[in-house]
Design a protein around this motif. Structure first.
Motif, mmCIF file in Angstrom:
data_model
loop_
_atom_site.group_PDB
_atom_site.id
_atom_site.type_symbol
_atom_site.label_atom_id
_atom_site.label_comp_id
_atom_site.label_asym_id
_atom_site.label_seq_id
_atom_site.Cartn_x
_atom_site.Cartn_y
_atom_site.Cartn_z
ATOM 1 N N ILE A 68 -23.954 -2.278 -22.740
ATOM 2 C CA ILE A 68 -23.053 -1.282 -23.320
ATOM 3 C C ILE A 68 -21.641 -1.482 -22.790
ATOM 4 O O ILE A 68 -20.660 -1.398 -23.524
ATOM 5 N N ALA A 118 -18.342 -2.325 -24.777
ATOM 6 C CA ALA A 118 -17.150 -1.498 -24.644
ATOM 7 C C ALA A 118 -15.922 -2.358 -24.391
ATOM 8 O O ALA A 118 -14.859 -2.153 -24.993
ATOM 9 N N ILE A 176 -14.985 2.073 -21.425
ATOM 10 C CA ILE A 176 -15.982 3.065 -21.812
ATOM 11 C C ILE A 176 -15.333 4.193 -22.618
ATOM 12 O O ILE A 176 -15.867 4.639 -23.640
ATOM 13 N N LEU A 190 -14.634 3.077 -26.075
ATOM 14 C CA LEU A 190 -15.875 3.104 -26.845
ATOM 15 C C LEU A 190 -16.193 4.523 -27.323
ATOM 16 O O LEU A 190 -16.488 4.751 -28.500
ATOM 17 N N PRO A 237 -32.674 -1.196 -26.030
ATOM 18 C CA PRO A 237 -31.659 -2.141 -25.573
ATOM 19 C C PRO A 237 -31.614 -3.405 -26.425
ATOM 20 O O PRO A 237 -30.519 -3.932 -26.705
ATOM 21 N N ILE A 283 -29.961 -2.564 -29.696
ATOM 22 C CA ILE A 283 -28.511 -2.518 -29.513
ATOM 23 C C ILE A 283 -27.954 -3.935 -29.428
ATOM 24 O O ILE A 283 -26.951 -4.257 -30.046
ATOM 25 N N VAL A 338 -25.036 -5.269 -31.749
ATOM 26 C CA VAL A 338 -23.680 -5.604 -31.301
ATOM 27 C C VAL A 338 -23.355 -7.067 -31.501
ATOM 28 O O VAL A 338 -22.189 -7.449 -31.567
ATOM 29 N N VAL A 396 -23.020 1.981 -33.827
ATOM 30 C CA VAL A 396 -23.386 1.432 -32.528
ATOM 31 C C VAL A 396 -22.548 2.099 -31.441
ATOM 32 O O VAL A 396 -23.040 2.411 -30.361
ATOM 33 N N ASN A 397 -21.262 2.339 -31.775
ATOM 34 C CA ASN A 397 -20.410 3.050 -30.814
ATOM 35 C C ASN A 397 -21.029 4.387 -30.459
ATOM 36 O O ASN A 397 -21.089 4.777 -29.291
ATOM 37 N N CYS A 455 -24.126 3.863 -28.296
ATOM 38 C CA CYS A 455 -23.773 3.476 -26.928
ATOM 39 C C CYS A 455 -23.192 4.662 -26.170
ATOM 40 O O CYS A 455 -23.433 4.831 -24.967
ATOM 41 N N MET A 515 -26.013 6.740 -25.018
ATOM 42 C CA MET A 515 -26.678 6.085 -23.882
ATOM 43 C C MET A 515 -25.853 6.261 -22.600
ATOM 44 O O MET A 515 -26.397 6.504 -21.520
ATOM 45 N N PHE A 516 -24.552 6.127 -22.727
ATOM 46 C CA PHE A 516 -23.690 6.253 -21.542
ATOM 47 C C PHE A 516 -23.769 7.658 -20.969
ATOM 48 O O PHE A 516 -23.912 7.853 -19.757
#
Ligand SMILES: Nc1ncnc2c1ncn2[C@@H]1O[C@H](COP(=O)(O)OP(=O)(O)OP(=O)(O)O)[C@@H](O)[C@H]1O
Ligand SMILES: [Mg+2]
Lengths: 361, 283, 254
Positions: free
Chosen positions: B117, B121, C21, C24, C214, C217, C221, C229-230, C233, C236-237
């Motif tokens: 991720i 990013a 991050i 994103l 994962p 993803i 990506v 996907v953003n 993610c 997930m973050f």
């Protein structure tokens, strides 16, 4: 005396090649308060752990109530331990800590409650049952640790320096409480301490250990007044040691040559012979200062090197003619002690029979 | 500890973990080593005959380039992470425990976050930067270059360098620094003679945690690099899954294992030499 | 001035760690579908995500896998850490060393080894192979988390329990597990995120039957930048963020 509750027979313990206990023989009577005393590393904790079952002896046998317990694990022995840092379960409150052993034995809840409440009351913690260990003071934690052990009605309670983490005042109070508790419960206590005063004031008997050997076992008075070795004499209290050799042995007295003078002592034991080297042990409080020059049987002369005021008593350090230094302790008396000054020459003596004469080996 | 009565709990735990590590770590590693000495068969399978070809193949210019470039990339990443991370970790230790805890948390969050991720990013960010720069320099390209891969790797691996460094530095006895200053050492001398030697185990631990994984991070090169930028991980992946050349892929894996063994050896040596306790991983 | 430059340095590094991050997260709210240009706010990618059944299924797969593997890894790891702490046994040093090596070893090496093993003993690649692999790479992390806590434990606690009559199991059940609970939970959470995040090992040992997040993803990506996907993610973050918070709280708690 009464029946033996614990016997150690020729017990030795080694860690790897390091032998830390040598042939220990020790009988402990039911209901007595026995203290293990000795310098750091002499094996006190090891003896306790052997009795409690956390270590196995490398050699020898241990009996509890006449039954050999060498192979019985700690959780099956009716011996409970009070750990030095208490080892209270941090996630349980006081009640649950104390109830732990009873719950393990599957007692019913009611019985547990009665017993725990009674014990908590005995250690004056009935109002703290719901607190967690970290919410208690050191002294309170100490009492929980004791309660947690005695609630199981052990035959023997083993305590490893239980008071060492407490401050002076609290320690004094706890000494009295512990002693009373032991008398009330009638349980055998095996107690370890570094503090000789504590040992003298609390114990029925004291075991003096040195380097994994027992030096002497006896009542506090025996240990203090009749040390059987130089080690014991010097370890317990203060001792003035005068070295000399035997000049003459008679039926009821001996003559000892110390420095240039010869002294006569009542002595009826037959062990000593002419020319043996001996140490004459004299406690500071047994020595007296003579101001006049009157001839006494035991008399040494020396020079005052230091005067230390200690409140109720005063200590005088005196250098003797043969370079030995002795300490004399007297009750402080203003009018008397005003007369002493450093470098003054004085005469020292002692009453007949207070000395201990030890063969120098 | 307790009288040596055999007890089932002890036996069960030790047996389980030993068997687990034997079956899922030890035996598989032996299998890979064994496979690396075999030949490829007709139907993409292995033939059980001994050969050193797979290791010779590593020296083949085409592949050697990958091994070399990939170690080089890992080395630069490690070096840059160390360069950024060392002063950073040291500055962190200067704060009061409360602030330090918060700042440390800010390092731990990315440490725990999926690196996939985070790579994605940074791809978005690089895309943005590239787009903005093209207003001024129409020919500029950032994405799909070696530089992008490097930035991505540094970005992913930086927390893995900072945390072990921080934990060694936190354990450093401040009185040693004060003692050195007291004895007349300049800040420079204090650093060179006291701080640096005592933090070497942390440096090596951090370098290990950065260097070794970089060799395998095939998705970083996949996402950020062009066709030319690949690491050993890509090679192993392709050889194993696409070309179906298990022996060669295994040989490449053994190569990484040997590098790891060497680094662990250096790490243990450094601990014995420079003292300090075994580095504990910070969560 | 010197102090200022120190703060500036810290600040710049933190910016480096967080800017991507935040970008994103920001772009997961971007209206624009194809371009990276900012076209205004929208929630629509998140709603689209929730409507995507195959993605939801993949996420459920991952959650099941992560929960199972971290639970098993935590059980085995906890027992191992306690055994290493409590008992003397043959090969103890070797075992501890091996655990560190497994933790240090790069994913790609473990991936190949496990795949060779699975192919050789002919287990079908899928849930079971993923589970075994995930347990294997989570184990050392659980063990080391617990060892850190055990090393601060009062050594006499276990003896105190035994002294009061508890046997091995009762000591574990009523003393060690409750006392270690925060560390056990932290170890579980760490394993859970490791399992949710793993790409390299899963990539090798997965099978077509059991798709996990994962890898999904990863496949998405690779195809380029997509607003859904953003959003995925970002979720997930944020999930990881909370897990870290909880685990930090557990570890710090006395
Ligand atoms: N588990 C062990 N392994 C190796 N040696 C030990 C172990 N336990 C104790 N010893 C050694 O045995 C000797 C006696 O230790 P012990 O703990 O009984 O002393 P102690 O009299 O209780 O001392 P202290 O007053 O300092 O508590 C020491 O030399 C110690 O180093
Ligand atoms: Mg001791």
């Amino acid at each position: 005396m009464t029946q033996k509750i614990i016997e150690l027979k020729n017990v030795s313990k080694s860690f790897g090649n390091d032998k830390v206990l040598h042939n220990i023989n020790l009988d402990i009577s039911n209901g007595e308060f026995l203290t293990l005393l000795g310098p750091s590393g002499c094996g006190k904790t090891t003896i306790l752990r052997l009795i409690a079952g956390f270590e196995n002896p490398s050699d020898g046998e241990i009996f509890l109530n006449g039954e050999k317990i060498n192979a019985i694990p700690a959780n099956k022995r009716n011996v409970c331990t009070v750990f030095q840092n208490y080892a209270l379960f941090p996630h349980m409150n006081v009640f649950d800590n104390v109830a732990f052993g009873l719950r393990i034995k599957n007692l019913n809840a009611e019985e547990i409650k009665t017993k725990v409440d009674a014990v908590l009351k005995m250690v004056k913690l009935e109002n703290f049952a719901q607190r967690k260990p970290h919410q208690l003071s050191g002294g309170q934690q100490q009492r929980v640790a004791i309660a947690r052990a005695v609630v199981n009605d052990p035959l023997v309670l083993v305590l490893d320096e239980p008071l060492s983490a407490l401050d002076y005042k609290l320690r004094k109070d706890m000494q009295i409480e512990l002693k009373e508790l032991q008398r009330r419960l009638g349980i055998t206590f095996i107690f370890v301490t570094h503090d000789q005063e504590e040992a003298l004031s609390m114990s029925d008997r004291i075991v003096i250990l040195n380097n994994g050997n027992i030096e002497q076992i006896g009542s506090p008075q025996q240990i203090y007044e009749m040390p059987q070795s130089l080690f014991v004499a010097q370890f317990i209290g203060e001792a003035n040691v005068l070295t000399g050799h035997i000049e003459e042995v008679q039926d009821d007295f001996i003559k000892v040559q110390i420095a240039q003078s010869c002294y006569q002592f009542h002595y009826t034991h037959s062990k000593l012979q002419k020319n043996d080297k001996v140490n004459v042990i004299l406690r500071p409080e047994d020595l007296q200062i003579y101001l006049d020059n009157a001839e006494k049987t035991h008399c040494l002369s020396g020079k005052i090197t230091n005067i230390v005021y200690k409140g109720a008593t005063v200590d005088l350090r005196v250098a003797l003619e043969n370079d030995n230094v002795v300490t004399i302790s007297e009750f402080f008396d203003d009018s008397r002690h005003q007369k002493f000054v450093v470098n003054q020459t004085i005469q020292i003596g002692w009453a007949d029979g207070v000395e201990v004469i030890l063969h120098d080996t | 500890m307790t009288p040596s009565k055999a007890n089932w709990l002890k036996k069960a735990s030790i047996t389980t973990i030993s068997l687990w590590l034997a079956i899922f770590v030890f035996i598989p590693t032996l299998l890979v080593i064994a496979t690396s000495f075999l030949r490829v068969g007709e139907n993409n399978f292995v033939i059980f005959s001994f050969t050193l070809d797979n290791y010779q193949k590593i020296l083949d210019p085409v592949f050697f380039h990958v091994f070399f470039a990939s170690c080089y990339l890992a080395l630069i990443t490690t070096f840059v992470c160390l360069l950024i991370g060392y002063p950073f970790a040291y500055l962190l230790t200067q704060f009061s425990p409360n602030i330090r805890r918060i700042l440390l948390l800010l390092v731990i969050i990315p440490f725990w976050t999926s690196s996939l991720i985070r790579i994605y990013a940074i791809k978005i960010l690089l895309l943005q930067i590239e787009r903005s720069l093209r207003f001024f320099y129409p020919d500029v390209s950032i994405l799909y270059t070696e530089m992008a891969v490097l930035i991505g790797l540094i970005y992913t691996m930086l927390p893995f360098m900072i945390l072990p460094l921080f934990s060694t530095m936190e354990k450093l006895d401040r009185r040693l620094i004060e003692a050195a200053q007291d004895l007349g050492a300049t800040p420079r001398q204090t650093f060179m003679r006291i701080i640096l030697p005592l933090t070497i185990p942390g440096i090596i631990a951090g370098s290990m945690l950065v260097f070794l994984p970089v060799l395998g991070l095939f998705y970083v090169t996949d996402l950020l690099g062009g066709a030319k930028n690949i690491v050993i991980g890509n090679l192993i992946k392709n050889q194993f899954l696409v070309a179906r050349n298990w022996p060669f892929a295994s040989a490449a894996s053994v190569f990484v294992i040997i590098l790891m063994a060497m680094l662990i050896f250096v790490y243990i040596k450094s601990i014995n030499r420079f003292g300090g306790s075994r580095h504990e991983k910070v969560q | 001035m010197k102090k200022f430059s120190k703060y500036l340095y810290l600040f710049v590094v933190f910016v480096f760690l967080y800017i991507p991050i935040f970008t994103l997260i920001l772009y997961s709210f971007n209206k624009s579908t194809y371009s990276v240009a900012w076209k205004g706010w929208t929630w629509s990618w998140y709603t689209k995500l929730l409507a995507n059944d195959s993605l939801i299924e993949t996420a459920i797969h991952s959650l099941i896998l992560a929960a199972t593997s971290s639970t098993l890894a935590t059980i085995i790891g906890t027992l191992t850490a306690i055994a290493i702490f409590r008992y003397r046994f043959f090969g103890k040093k070797l075992l501890s060393g091996l655990i560190y090596i497994v933790m240090m070893s790069p994913d790609i090496v473990m991936a190949i080894s496990l795949l060779v093993l699975f192919l050789l003993i002919k287990i079908e690649l899928g849930f079971w192979t993923l589970l075994l692999s995930h347990i294997t790479f989570c184990l050392p992390f659980v063990i080391i988390t617990l060892q850190a806590r055990l090393s601060q434990l009062n050594k006499h606690l276990i003896e105190a329990a035994e002294d009061l009559g508890a046997n091995e199991y009762q000591t574990l059940r009523y003393v060690l597990v409750p006392v270690l609970f925060p560390a056990i939970a932290a170890g579980w959470l760490l394993s859970f995120t490791l399992s949710m995040d793993d790409v390299i090992i899963s990539f090798f040992v997965t099978g077509p039957q059991f798709e996990i997040l994962p890898l999904k993803i990863y496949s998405l990506v690779r195809l380029g930048v997509k607003p859904e996907v953003n959003a995925l993610c970002t979720i997930m973050f944020i999930f990881t963020f909370f897990v870290v918070m909880v685990s930090q709280f557990l570890i710090k708690e006395k």
